[in-house]
Design a protein around this motif. Structure first.
Motif, short mmCIF file in Angstrom:
data_model
loop_
_atom_site.label_atom_id
_atom_site.label_comp_id
_atom_site.label_asym_id
_atom_site.label_seq_id
_atom_site.Cartn_x
_atom_site.Cartn_y
_atom_site.Cartn_z
N LYS A 156 0.83 -1.20 0.00
CA LYS A 156 0.00 0.00 0.00
C LYS A 156 0.86 1.25 0.00
CE LYS A 156 -3.83 -2.14 -0.16
NZ LYS A 156 -4.58 -2.11 -1.44
N GLN A 157 0.46 2.22 -0.80
CA GLN A 157 1.15 3.50 -0.89
C GLN A 157 0.20 4.61 -0.44
OE1 GLN A 157 4.42 3.76 -1.82
NE2 GLN A 157 4.47 1.53 -2.06
N GLY A 158 0.73 5.59 0.30
CA GLY A 158 -0.05 6.75 0.66
C GLY A 158 -0.97 6.58 1.85
N TRP A 159 -0.90 5.45 2.54
CA TRP A 159 -1.73 5.26 3.73
C TRP A 159 -1.18 6.13 4.86
CZ3 TRP A 159 -4.28 0.02 5.18
CH2 TRP A 159 -5.02 -0.47 4.09
N ARG A 160 -2.06 6.50 5.78
CA ARG A 160 -1.62 7.27 6.94
C ARG A 160 -0.63 6.45 7.75
NH1 ARG A 160 -7.45 10.10 8.60
NH2 ARG A 160 -7.55 11.39 6.71
N PRO A 161 0.50 7.05 8.14
CA PRO A 161 1.54 6.28 8.83
C PRO A 161 1.04 5.55 10.08
CG PRO A 161 2.41 8.39 8.12
CD PRO A 161 0.93 8.42 7.84
N HIS A 162 0.18 6.21 10.88
CA HIS A 162 -0.25 5.56 12.12
C HIS A 162 -1.10 4.33 11.83
CE1 HIS A 162 -3.88 8.15 11.51
NE2 HIS A 162 -4.51 7.18 12.13
N HIS A 184 -13.19 -7.72 -3.61
CA HIS A 184 -12.24 -6.60 -3.61
C HIS A 184 -11.81 -6.27 -2.18
CE1 HIS A 184 -10.53 -3.22 -5.95
NE2 HIS A 184 -10.56 -2.60 -4.80
N LEU A 185 -10.52 -6.06 -1.99
CA LEU A 185 -9.98 -5.74 -0.67
C LEU A 185 -9.96 -4.23 -0.46
CD1 LEU A 185 -6.91 -8.17 -0.60
CD2 LEU A 185 -9.21 -8.57 0.31
N PRO A 186 -9.90 -3.76 0.79
CA PRO A 186 -9.81 -2.32 1.06
C PRO A 186 -8.61 -1.69 0.35
CG PRO A 186 -10.32 -3.50 3.08
CD PRO A 186 -10.01 -4.55 2.04
N ASP A 187 -8.86 -0.56 -0.32
CA ASP A 187 -7.77 0.18 -0.97
C ASP A 187 -7.17 1.22 -0.05
OD1 ASP A 187 -7.80 -0.81 -3.83
OD2 ASP A 187 -9.90 -0.27 -3.58
N ASP A 188 -7.95 1.73 0.90
CA ASP A 188 -7.43 2.70 1.86
C ASP A 188 -8.31 2.65 3.10
OD1 ASP A 188 -5.92 4.67 3.02
OD2 ASP A 188 -6.59 6.30 1.72
N VAL A 189 -7.67 2.82 4.24
CA VAL A 189 -8.38 2.90 5.52
C VAL A 189 -7.86 4.15 6.23
CG1 VAL A 189 -9.01 1.72 7.64
CG2 VAL A 189 -8.50 0.38 5.59
N GLU A 215 -8.65 13.78 -2.74
CA GLU A 215 -8.34 12.43 -3.26
C GLU A 215 -7.46 11.67 -2.27
OE1 GLU A 215 -9.10 10.54 -5.82
OE2 GLU A 215 -10.45 11.94 -6.80
N ARG A 216 -6.56 12.38 -1.60
CA ARG A 216 -5.66 11.75 -0.63
C ARG A 216 -6.29 11.68 0.77
NH1 ARG A 216 -2.33 15.33 -3.46
NH2 ARG A 216 -2.27 16.80 -1.71
N VAL A 217 -7.53 12.09 0.88
CA VAL A 217 -8.28 12.14 2.14
C VAL A 217 -7.57 13.05 3.14
CG1 VAL A 217 -9.72 10.77 3.70
CG2 VAL A 217 -8.82 9.71 1.64
N GLU A 218 -7.01 14.15 2.63
CA GLU A 218 -6.46 15.20 3.49
C GLU A 218 -7.53 16.29 3.57
OE1 GLU A 218 -2.88 16.26 1.47
OE2 GLU A 218 -1.92 14.32 1.83
N LEU A 219 -8.56 16.00 4.33
CA LEU A 219 -9.76 16.83 4.29
C LEU A 219 -9.56 18.17 4.98
CD1 LEU A 219 -12.39 14.02 5.03
CD2 LEU A 219 -11.31 14.65 2.86
N ARG A 220 -8.86 18.18 6.08
CA ARG A 220 -8.58 19.45 6.77
C ARG A 220 -7.82 20.40 5.86
NH1 ARG A 220 -6.50 18.62 12.96
NH2 ARG A 220 -6.15 20.86 12.69
#
Length: 546
Positions: A207-213, A317-322, A437-442
């Protein structure tokens, strides 16, 4: 080319009122993301529902002396009303109590059993000698073996977020009688999560681009190795087993069946739409995108256990992003429905306009770290940012045009400054698009507000209220340019502020795509009504102290 996007949102227990931590943690972020994806032209399916099988429901029912169905009916109805009031744009919000969900869960169980990923085992589980019954995990409290928290539940510690097995608790006690439970043998079905440790590790590392935590938390489990877990319990409330190997008094446990709701809700939506096979467009499609919105306490379920169950079934289909959020805290304490910490959603809707509440929570989404919030912080965000910047900007430009022209004037001979403003708004839309798109909503919300501030700065520099007397043509061009810019900025605000955006639809036309459209010269502009009301903080705090 459009993309099928599944927006899968955590299923709340229908056991009590939800708080603003839940809203900011999962439901509002999902709605903002889904609204953006729709404006992009993608095929969005946003699903969730009330989890009606959770043991918190039976715990509350026992405490109140009513049936679990009574509790479910009360809180599911409350959730549905609140989602509508706050503007959560579900494609389907259902429950885990439907025949459809039971059938999908049983089908998954049987397929995984056939594939060798479920087996029967006898294990020691807690039994309440005074209540004369085995205890589901949430009927047991004790001391967390990881952090020492004294009120950890048998399935999870609210303090450190670790998922637990009840037998790990120190000083366990029954929530029914207060007695010290005894370990007794009982037979149950287990899902062999250990079969998938290596495959889940490979899946996560790719996975690429997932939140580090999120990745770090999940990989910590992989390094320890996934453990097999019982997926049935000694209960009379839950999905019935499709086999009778264990005898009476056993049900599929919520721990296993709740996540299956994402699939069962997709199938239910397809049935309701009149095309029963339509769900496959999301679940049997390598081009689809699945994004799961949950709190960080749900990371193991959605990054480890649910993907394992999907692999155990095969072909889905598996989760693409959580993009799991951290916690919202209230004056330093983690928001908790069970402990009554924090404002409920009902409290928030009573105090604030829906768009105002949405804005303040979105500005504080706990995307990378726990975020503290309060009545004062919500009111400050609304008054100093939403009202003072965006609301006042829209109101004064529309007011000047209505007073001086009655319609959108023609923008003649635009200057370099005029073109720079519009180019800046267009660039802000591109930037916000990438952030969403990157779920950087703030960050996307801040981009929209910065663009609004750029229009204010432009007006302060050009002063069309002065040039209206000395150079009417220039004043008209400035106002026309400002309104065209506003029409672009409101696109970026629309996923966050659907109600006020709809009000502007009646003036400027609907927002139908992620692109700025110029307001046609001659568009009638009447004297506007302010979109937002300033919050009287003193009155609110007075109400809170009563």
């Amino acid at each position: 080319m459009t993309t099928p996007v599944l927006v899968a949102v955590a299923w709340p227990y229908a056991s009590g009122s939800r708080h603003l931590g839940h809203l900011a943690g999962a439901y509002l972020p999902a709605d903002v993301f889904a609204r953006h994806q729709r404006l992009k032209g993608n095929e969005v399916l946003m699903v969730s529902g009330s989890d009606v099988h959770g043991t918190p429901i039976t715990v509350r029912a026992d405490a109140e002396g009513v049936t679990p169905s009574d509790i479910v009916d009360r809180y599911h109805g409350e959730f549905v009303q609140q989602w509508e009031t706050i503007g959560i744009s579900w494609d389907l919000y259902t429950t885990t109590g439907t025949d459809n969900h039971a059938e999908v869960t049983q089908d998954m169980f049987l397929r995984q059993l056939e594939n060798g990923h479920i087996d029967k085992r006898t294990s020691d589980q807690f039994y309440d000698p005074e209540a004369d019954r085995f205890l589901p995990d949430r009927y047991i409290e004790g001391t967390c073996p990881h952090c020492g928290y004294g009120e950890a539940r048998g399935d999870q510690c609210d303090n450190c977020g670790r998922t637990l097995d009840a037998v790990e608790l120190g000083d366990p006690r029954s929530k029914i009688s207060g007695a010290t439970p005894e370990l007794r043998p009982t037979e149950h079905f287990y899902f062999r999560y250990s079969d998938f440790t290596d495959r889940i590790g490979e899946y996560l590392r790719a996975k690429q681009g997932w939140r580090p935590h999120v990745v770090n938390f999940a990989m910590g489990w992989i390094e320890e190795g996934l453990l097999d877990r019982a997926i049935t319990r000694d209960l009379d409330w839950g999905v019935e087993l499709p086999v009778d190997d264990l005898g009476p008094g056993k049900r599929i446990y919520v721990w296993y069946d709740a996540v299956i709701g994402y699939l069962s809700a997709s199938k239910e939506w397809a049935q309701r739409s009149g095309d029963p096979d339509r769900w496959q467009h999301w679940w049997h499609n390598d081009e689809s995108r699945h994004v799961y919105f949950v709190g960080k306490d749900n990371i193991p379920f959605h990054c480890l256990f649910w993907p394992s169950q999907l692999m155990g079934y095969g072909g889905l289909h598996l989760p693409d992003d959580v993009p799991a959020n951290q916690y919202i805290t209230f004056k330093g304490g983690k928001a908790s429905a069970s402990r009554g910490v924090g404002l409920t959603i009902a409290d928030g809707l009573r105090m604030f306009q829906p768009d105002g509440l949405r804005y303040a929570l979105a500005a504080n989404f706990p995307e990378q770290a726990d975020t503290d919030i309060s009545v004062e912080e919500i009111a400050r965000r609304i008054n100093e940012e939403l009202v003072a910047t965006w609301g006042n900007l829209v109101n004064r430009v529309l007011s000047m045009i209505a007073k001086n022209h009655g319609a959108q004037p023609e923008a003649r001979d635009r200057t370099a400054d005029d073109e720079a403003l519009l180019a800046g708004v267009d660039a802000a839309l591109v930037e916000a698009d990438g952030q969403l798109e990157r779920v950087e909503l703030r960050a996307a919300l801040r981009t929209a507000m910065d663009a609004a501030q750029s229009i204010n700065a432009y007006l302060n520099a050009t002063e069309p209220w002065k040039s209206a007397k000395t150079d009417p043509a220039r004043s008209a061009s400035v106002l026309a340019t400002a309104l065209d810019a506003i029409n672009g900025v409101r696109v970026a605000f629309t996923p966050f502020l659907p109600f006020s955006s709809a009000v502007l639809d009646g003036v400027l036309g609907p927002v139908e795509e992620w692109e700025r459209r110029e307001v046609g010269a001659g568009t009638v502009i009447d004297k506007p009504t302010p979109m937002f009301s300033k919050v009287d903080i003193e009155a609110l705090l007075g109400d809170e102290s009563d």
